[in-house]
Design a protein around this motif. Structure first.
Motif, mmCIF file in Angstrom:
data_model
loop_
_atom_site.group_PDB
_atom_site.id
_atom_site.type_symbol
_atom_site.label_atom_id
_atom_site.label_comp_id
_atom_site.label_asym_id
_atom_site.label_seq_id
_atom_site.Cartn_x
_atom_site.Cartn_y
_atom_site.Cartn_z
ATOM 1 N N ARG A 125 6.367 0.571 -2.707
ATOM 2 C CA ARG A 125 5.926 -0.154 -3.907
ATOM 3 C C ARG A 125 6.748 0.267 -5.126
ATOM 4 O O ARG A 125 7.247 -0.580 -5.877
ATOM 5 N N GLU B 51 -1.798 -1.554 -5.151
ATOM 6 C CA GLU B 51 -1.793 -0.827 -3.883
ATOM 7 C C GLU B 51 -2.705 -1.459 -2.847
ATOM 8 O O GLU B 51 -2.700 -1.057 -1.693
ATOM 9 N N ALA C 285 3.097 3.820 -1.373
ATOM 10 C CA ALA C 285 3.497 4.114 -2.753
ATOM 11 C C ALA C 285 5.012 4.159 -2.922
ATOM 12 O O ALA C 285 5.544 3.672 -3.922
ATOM 13 N N SER D 87 0.813 -1.225 0.000
ATOM 14 C CA SER D 87 0.000 0.000 0.000
ATOM 15 C C SER D 87 0.841 1.267 0.000
ATOM 16 O O SER D 87 0.414 2.280 -0.543
#
Length: 132
Positions: A13, A31, A10, A8
């Motif tokens: 990720r 996400e 950002a 989740s």
């Protein structure tokens, strides 16, 4: 072979996607667990890399689902939680790999599949690796 990144945060990720792509992997990033579940199903040659702290869909739910597939993909969980919390959440799950955050590329890459085979020679199905 695709690496499914379900994180989740950002920034985390994006960093994972960048590193994995630079290592030559095809990457599909999500996400949330909900977004992942609406995508195509991973195959046995794929890898799922999931954060255990997903806000909407608990990461362990994704891992449980994946482990129940007829031909499950490689599963890697990442977490910044305490060992006690992780053990309590995953006590009934035979998880191949757990990587603690903050993680390094050196901790992650041995567990990624190359051409459908595990890279780490010591890895056996059902074995657990805990990095601190």
């Amino acid at each position: 072979m695709t690496v499914y990144v379900i994180v989740s945060d950002a920034g985390v990720r994006d960093a994972l996607v960048l590193v994995l792509e630079q290592l030559g992997h095809d990457v599909a990033a999500f996400e949330s667990g909900a977004a992942f579940f609406t995508s195509r199903s991973p195959g046995p040659e794929d890898t799922i890399l999931v954060d255990l702290s997903l806000p909407e869909e608990a990461g362990e739910r994704i891992l449980r689902w994946a482990s129940e597939l007829d031909a499950p993909p490689m599963q890697i969980a990442i977490s910044s939680q305490s060992r006690h919390e992780i053990a309590a959440r995953l006590c009934d799950l035979d998880l191949p790999v757990l990587i603690r955050m903050p993680f390094t590329t050196a901790r992650l890459t041995p567990w990624l599949r190359a051409r459908g085979r595990p890279v780490a020679p010591a890895m056996r199905p059902g074995s657990t690796s805990h990095s601190s």
